[in-house]
Scaffold this motif. Structure first.
Motif, PDB file in Angstrom:
ATOM      1  N   TYR A   1       0.888  -1.429  -0.120  1.00  0.00           N
ATOM      2  CA  TYR A   1      -0.289  -0.083  -0.110  1.00  0.00           C
ATOM      3  C   TYR A   1       1.259   1.249  -0.192  1.00  0.00           C
ATOM      4  O   TYR A   1       0.454   1.820  -0.422  1.00  0.00           O
ATOM      5  N   ASP A   2       1.776   1.015   0.442  1.00  0.00           N
ATOM      6  CA  ASP A   2       3.144   2.337   0.932  1.00  0.00           C
ATOM      7  C   ASP A   2       2.422   3.300   1.071  1.00  0.00           C
ATOM      8  O   ASP A   2       2.683   4.932   0.510  1.00  0.00           O
TER       9      ASP A   2
ATOM     10  N   SER B   1       1.392   3.922  -4.878  1.00  0.00           N
ATOM     11  CA  SER B   1       0.787   3.131  -4.202  1.00  0.00           C
ATOM     12  C   SER B   1       0.099   1.739  -5.023  1.00  0.00           C
ATOM     13  O   SER B   1      -0.481   1.859  -6.132  1.00  0.00           O
TER      14      SER B   1
END
Lengths: 353, 240, 766
Positions: free
Chosen positions: A252-253, A259
């Motif tokens: 997800y970052d 992302s």
């Protein structure tokens, strides 16, 4: 006095394969209703046309193969294949797309391999993939969901729909990108936060894209019904969805433009729920043991995520399922359950080594 | 070496139908599957294959008594490679565009098992004339299948037939393109992709089996009355 | 206490138990004919001990058990034995088998049963004997002789009484528990007493009942109050009544694959069996009746009846207003594991717990099977955690390796998979067929393995025999040559043969000198002797290796050879005696009659002579050879056991036989009077008799590959050894003042002479 000689068991649980198939078809209804509500009658027409073609093709091949037609049509497997394909196809796609897809599903993917019970691949998904690689343009045009329609535009009515499907009279501007398309094209451009605000498909939706989120919820409900009815076990869908969730968390970052997208997004867009409960659980082409089904489901989830995020196609349920169909016999060999009275489980191939 | 003289009509039947390299022996599948996306490609590769096959069969037949068993395969491959190079140069000279489209598959004719197979199985055991005929018929059988697959795939994949024939046959063929499926046909990409080739060849093989079966039944039906009166089944009475 | 381990899998078929519990336990009239199959149990069929026309009384023994795993059969009513013939059996295959047929006289006169209220004071063996005599077998279905099960070799920690009755329709055990709860508890205590007495480690006694029988549970619980019998209830689910399944439910333990419950210290008995065991011990009553459920909608009355064993099923059906046209089939047992009968003539036997005559609506004919869609419902239902759909697949493909890997052998054929299969595939039938084929394959494989082994063994033996023959041939040739040479020498030196180094030749020469003895005749005799001896030896060797069957034949051959040897010896001796009175002892004559240059012949001759001399020595030699065979047999057995070979048992019996033989021979030997005529050298000689042959053989084999020089040296060495021994013997004889001293001395002298000659020859060779 002579009596009939039949081996045990003499008792039998009620129901047959046809009933199982009917239950699955029944469970598709919530998803179908929601799709029709948001996108108009296109999907319903798809489903009807696809099932009809499927049954006709099945009957034709059975006739060629000198098999009893009624007996096999009555198991509803052809109808189910048609229904699933119809649900997966974009609404208002030309009639011949539906026909070709349905015919290849039944003839190529099912009957050529020996018919019911012998197909190594999920027929509906084979049909879908043949269409997807043959007609990429038609296959990637989705109708706009109800909330996205401009002021003057109404949802397409049945007549207009039939005209578009059969005569190719298209309504101008009556297409929209799916959330997965939008997401794919956004790669490296906007922060997720901004994308959610700016893209209409997301800004009109509640959590994962207007219309699509609800459709997925509908299929989830149908899947829940089937689980309750014990048509299949929880292993495949749960492990598949769990893998998608885990992958989403890992990549997800924080929501940058690169992302992988949130778990909610992945779970409720595209064909995730349809795939998890109706496609991946197709028993004929999946792994057989409970352990095997866990592995099989996890494999599908992993492939879906990989192709969606790093592959060329926006959605990947069909590819993922077909790839894991390949692997199913292999998984079966190594996931035998531990039998009563044995210390540990065996491998199916151990006697051949 | 005693040459088993196969009659010429037998050689022809073998090459075209009974022992067709593509449908029965399943040799040379790689070019068959890879370049049969259109008729022009199929025809181009087919002609090149015939050329190489006839040439190599003649050459192998000529030298067959001079080559020992131990070195025969390398020798055959050398011969085939030479003919392939000739063909490649010819195509480069006269059908350059086609040459560019077929690309790597022309040099790869060398590895076509059908050619080496014929050289080893037939040419090395037969006289020049039967070998030449065998090479031609096998090549023709292969080419016909290639063209059939090519046309089916071209029609389904692009909706056309004989498109770009001028690449091979020159300007006379420039107007040959037929739009079988109409102008708006979107093209079914899967037919042009490798899976399409597999599916089409599969159907062709099935078709051949169906026809063979029908023929066999016909032969049987014809032969049946003869068997009825056969003397061999008589167990009583005198045989007159 | 009362922890329950839930069964994996299992199904919930419609119970259908209420209809047969509406009426109280009934009785039916006597039929016109009773049929007692001789095989109502697992194991060997019983042996009829009554004759046709004989009068029998109720409870009288009419067939006795044959072997350990078998059971007695008693008449269940009085009457006349009308036939002993083949009748239809209540068996899945519908086959016929030997039965005793009885025509009842209607009086039902009984023999006196030996009651014993204080049965717990009896010896354990006595109790077991009573149970065995009463012909009690498992009444739940399989029919395993109960006495065997109650006498396990393993330590038993848990006794489980099976009151589960998980099959639909059947209520016989339910009825029994409700009506005879006290007897059930007493029976349970009896079994516990048997298993826990004297010093066994029985810890837990538990009666397992499914929770769909509340009345039975209440009755048994009430009866079990203030006893150490535990009553465990658990949720109803088919097949919790299966032996392995019930063990898991109640103990959480699994019976290892391919083993019996006793291997994990558990014995399981059906409630009916338990009560029958009590009746046998307390009332002295054999197993002649049982409770059977008669149920199904094609019957007018559905109930449990107390039925005399041997009653034909058609009689039972008639008593319950059976409507043939309504019935879809006739089942013995329940609808899950029972088998359909084609004819209703078969009788009720010890294991008949239910007769089910369902109507066509109740159990309709099975629909045609659809394709397997691998839905996995069967795997969910399987109580043994198998993968029925894969097993079906591999059964169709006849892939028996895969089936083995999928543990098809652990399938209990409960039918749960077929029950749930939405495609109506008769899965269990496929597994039965596959198991049958696999069994056949295993048998065939064993057969071919054994014949291959036999073939290889034979090849080896033939090769060995060939080698020995070769060696002997070479030796004989050598001997013949030497003899010829000697003969020529003897001839040449006949005139002045006074100091010949060959005593035989000397003797001949002497004989010739003294009397006109036919020299040719003697030579011929010598040759005949040598050939007879070699034949004898060959026969012996073959006998040692021969199979049991061929032994008598070979033995007779051996006898013949021995006779011939003796005959020629006698002739030769006569000849010698006639010719020369100075012949020394038997022993030395013989040694010398044979060519001394041939060690093989010498040794054999010596051995032969010794063996022929005295019954006592013969016996001892016999023991020796038997012991040798015992040794090899033991070795073979050890190998076989190590390899887990199936022939181990056969070898074991063979070994036992040899041991028995040894003891008999030893006894014979002991019975023989001590032969005082024999000098103390007897034991040495006896040893030598059998060993010498071997040694000689080895030497011959060795000499075959040696140069003449080496041979000579070898001979010299051996002679030196022999001389040393002879000297020792002589010394001993001298110190003990033996009367044989003379003989010993002359023998030693001769040996010394020979040795000197051999040394001379050796030097000449060099």
């Amino acid at each position: 006095m002579a009596f009939m000689k039949i081996t045990s068991p003499h008792a039998h649980s009620p129901g047959n394969t046809g009933d199982v198939m009917k239950q699955v078809i029944l469970a598709c209804i919530p998803g179908l209703v929601i799709l029709s509500y948001f996108f108009g009658p296109g999907t319903l027409i798809n489903v009807v046309m696809a099932s009809f073609t499927a049954v006709v093709c099945e009957a034709a091949v059975l006739k060629l193969r000198n098999r009893p037609i009624e007996f096999y049509i009555k198991d509803y497997s052809a109808v189910l294949t048609g229904v699933l394909l119809g649900l997966a196809l974009p609404p208002y796609c030309p009639w011949w797309i539906v026909a070709i897809g349905s015919a290849s599903a039944i003839i190529l993917a099912k009957q050529l391999y020996g018919g019911m019970g012998y197909n190594p691949f999920n027929p509906a998904m084979v049909g879908y993939v043949i269409l997807l690689i043959s007609f990429p343009v038609e296959m990637t045009q989705w109708a706009p969901p109800r909330p996205l329609l401009e002021g003057g535009q109404a949802l397409m009515g049945p007549m207009a729909a039939l005209q578009q499907i059969w005569l190719g009279v298209s309504v101008d501007g009556y297409t929209a990108a799916t959330p997965l398309d939008v997401f794919k094209q956004n790669e490296g451009k906007l922060l997720l936060e901004n994308m959610y605000r700016e893209a209409p498909i997301f800004s009109n939706g509640s959590w994962a894209g207007a219309g699509f989120e609800w459709a997925n919820l509908g299929f989830l409900a149908g899947g829940g019904y089937l689980l309750y009815k014990k048509i299949f076990t929880w292993h495949t869908p749960v492990s598949m969805l769990a893998t998608i969730v885990i992958m989403s968390f890992i990549f997800y970052d924080g929501g940058s433009s690169n992302s992988g997208g949130s778990a909610t997004f992945h779970l409720f867009s595209g064909a995730t729920m349809l795939g998890a409960f109706f496609i991946a659980t197709d028993p004929v082409s999946s792994a057989v043991s409970t352990r095997g089904r866990l592995v099989y489901g996890a494999g599908i989830g992993l492939l879906i995520y990989l192709i969606r995020v790093w592959g060329n196609y926006p959605d990947a349920v069909a590819f993922a399922v077909l790839l894991m169909n390949f692997a199913a016999p292999f998984i079966d060999h190594y996931t035998l359950p531990r039998t009563y009275g044995h210390e540990q489980s065996r491998r199916a191939t151990e006697k051949q080594e | 070496m005693s040459d088993n003289s196969t009659p010429y009509n037998e050689i022809t039947a073998n090459g075209l139908w009974k022992n067709n390299p593509a449908l029965v022996q399943l040799l040379g599948l790689c070019p068959l599957l890879a370049v049969s996306a259109s008729v022009v490609n199929a025809l181009g590769l087919g002609l090149a294959t015939i050329l190489v096959l006839v040439g190599s069969n003649i050459a192998v037949s000529l030298i067959r008594k001079a080559v020992s068993d131990a070195v025969r395969l390398p020798v055959f491959v050398m011969i085939i490679a030479s003919f392939t190079t000739c063909t490649e140069l010819l195509m480069k000279a006269y059908t350059f565009e086609l040459y560019q489209i077929l690309g790597i598959f022309i040099p790869l004719i060398v590895t076509n098992c059908a050619i080496l197979g014929r050289a080893d199985a037939f040419a090395s055991k037969n006289d020049v004339l039967p070998s030449a005929l065998d090479g031609f018929m096998m090549g023709l059988g292969f080419t016909l299948v290639l063209i059939t697959v090519g046309s089916i795939r071209e029609v389904i994949g692009h909706g056309t037939l004989f498109a770009d024939m001028h690449l091979l046959l020159g300007d006379i063929a420039s107007g040959w393109t037929l739009n079988i499926m109409g102008e708006d046909y979107p093209g079914m990409l899967v037919a042009v992709l490798p899976p399409g080739a597999f599916i089409v060849v599969g159907f062709l093989i099935a078709l051949k089996h169906v026809i063979d079966k029908k023929l066999e039944e016909k032969v049987k039906a014809k032969a049946a009355p003869v068997v009825k009166g056969s003397k061999r089944v008589r167990t009583t009475g005198t045989i007159t | 206490m009362n922890q329950i381990w839930p069964l994996p899998g299992g199904v919930h078929p419609e119970e259908n138990k209420a209809q047969s519990m509406q009426l109280p336990l009934g009785e039916i009239s006597l039929p016109s004919e009773m049929v007692y199959p001789l095989n109502q149990h697992i194991g060997a069929p019983a042996k009829a001990i009554v004759a046709v026309g004989e009068q029998v009384l109720t409870g009288q023994l009419i067939a006795t058990a044959r072997g350990m795993i078998s059971a007695n059969i008693h008449a269940s009513t009085s009457g006349t034995v009308s036939a002993i013939e083949s009748r239809q059996l209540p068996h899945p295959s519908g086959m016929n088998g030997p039965c005793i047929v009885l025509t009842p006289d209607g009086k039902d006169e009984s023999i006196d049963f030996e009651r014993n209220e204080n049965y717990l004071e009896l010896e354990r063996d006595e109790l077991l004997e009573k149970i065995r005599n009463a012909g009690i077998t498992g009444m739940g279905g399989a029919g395993f002789p109960t006495a065997v099960k109650l006498n396990p070799r393993d330590e038993i920690s848990t006794l489980i009484i099976n009151g589960t009755e998980c099959e639909p329709y059947i209520t016989a055990d339910d009825m029994l528990m409700q009506t005879r709860a006290d007897d059930l508890i007493k029976g349970t205590q009896l079994l516990a007493h048997l298993l826990g007495n004297p010093e066994r480690a029985l810890k837990r006694v538990v009666i397992g009942i499914e929770d769909n029988k509340p009345d039975a549970i209440a009755a048994v619980k009430a009866a079990a109050k203030e006893t150490n019998v535990e009553v465990a209830t658990f949720p109803t689910r088919y097949p919790s009544g299966g032996e392995k399944q019930l063990i898991y439910i109640l103990t959480g333990q699994e019976v290892p694959s391919g083993q019996l419950p006793a291997s994990i210290g558990i014995v399981l008995q059906n409630v009916g069996t338990t009560v029958a065991a009590l009746e046998a011990v307390r009332d002295g009553k054999p197993l002649i009746e049982r409770i059977t459920t008669v149920v199904g909608k094609s019957l007018g009355t559905q109930r449990n009846i107390r039925v005399k064993l041997g009653t034909p099923i058609q009689h039972v059906l008639k008593e319950h207003a059976f409507n043939e046209r309504e019935a879809s089939r006739l089942i013995v047992g329940g609808p899950m594991m029972g088998f359909a009968l084609e004819q209703d003539a078969a009788p009720v036997i010890k294991s008949t717990n239910c007769i089910l005559a369902p109507s066509k609506q109740e159990l309709p004919d099975p629909p045609p099977a659809q394709a397997c869609i691998r839905c996995g419902m069967c795997a969910e239902a399987c109580p043994a955690s198998l993968l029925p759909q894969q097993m079906y697949w591999y059964t169709m493909a006849e892939d028996y390796d895969k089936l083995e890997a999928h543990n098809i052998r652990d399938c209990i054929e409960c039918g749960a998979c077929s029950f749930v299969c939405p495609s109506n595939i008769p899965l269990v039938q496929y597994y039965r067929a596959a198991k049958g084929t696999m069994r056949q394959i295993a048998i065939d494989k064993e057969k071919s393995d054994r014949s291959r082994q036999r073939f290889e063994f034979r090849q080896e033996r033939m090769a060995k025999a060939e080698l020995e023959k070769e060696a002997k041939r070479a030796a004989r040739k050598l001997a013949a040559e030497a003899a010829k040479k000697k003969m020529a020498e003897a001839k040449a030196s006949a005139i002045d043969a006074t100091d010949s180094d060959d005593p035989a030749a000397a003797a001949v020469a002497r004989a010739k000198a003294k009397q006109l003895s036919p020299e040719e005749q003697k030579g011929k005799l010598e040759r005949a002797l040598s050939s007879a001896q070699s034949r004898l030896e060959k026969a012996q060797a073959r006998l040692a290796e021969a199979d049991e069957e061929r032994k008598p034949q070979l033995e007779s051959k051996l006898k013949q050879a021995e006779l011939k040897v003796q005959e020629s010896l006698k002739k030769l001796k006569d000849l010698d005696l006639n010719g020369d009175n100075t012949a020394t002892s038997n022993n030395t004559v013989e040694t010398n009659e044979v060519d001394p240059n041939d060690p093989v012949a010498v040794a054999i001759a010596r051995a032969k002579a010794k063996m022929n001399m005295d019954p006592r020595e013969k016996l001892e030699a016999n023991i020796e050879s038997l012991k040798k065979r015992l040794g090899t047999a033991e070795e073979k057995l050890a190998v076989a056991q190590a390899e887990g070979s199936d022939t181990a048992a056969a070898l074991q019996t063979g070994l036992e036989k040899i041991k028995g033989k040894i003891t008999t021979v030893e006894l014979e030997l002991a019975a023989l009077p001590q032969n005082s005529a024999k000098p103390e050298t007897a034991p040495i000689e006896q040893d030598a008799a059998s060993v010498a042959i071997e040694r000689a053989k080895a030497k011959a084999a060795a000499s075959a590959s040696m140069s003449p020089e080496e041979k000579m040296r070898e001979q010299v060495a051996s002679m030196e050894k022999r001389l040393e021994k002879a000297k020792e013997r002589l010394k001993k004889a001298e110190t003990e003042d033996d009367k044989n001293v003379e003989a010993f001395r002359s023998a030693t002298q001769k040996l010394e002479d020979k040795l000197a000659a051999a040394r001379g020859e050796l030097e000449a060779l060099n």
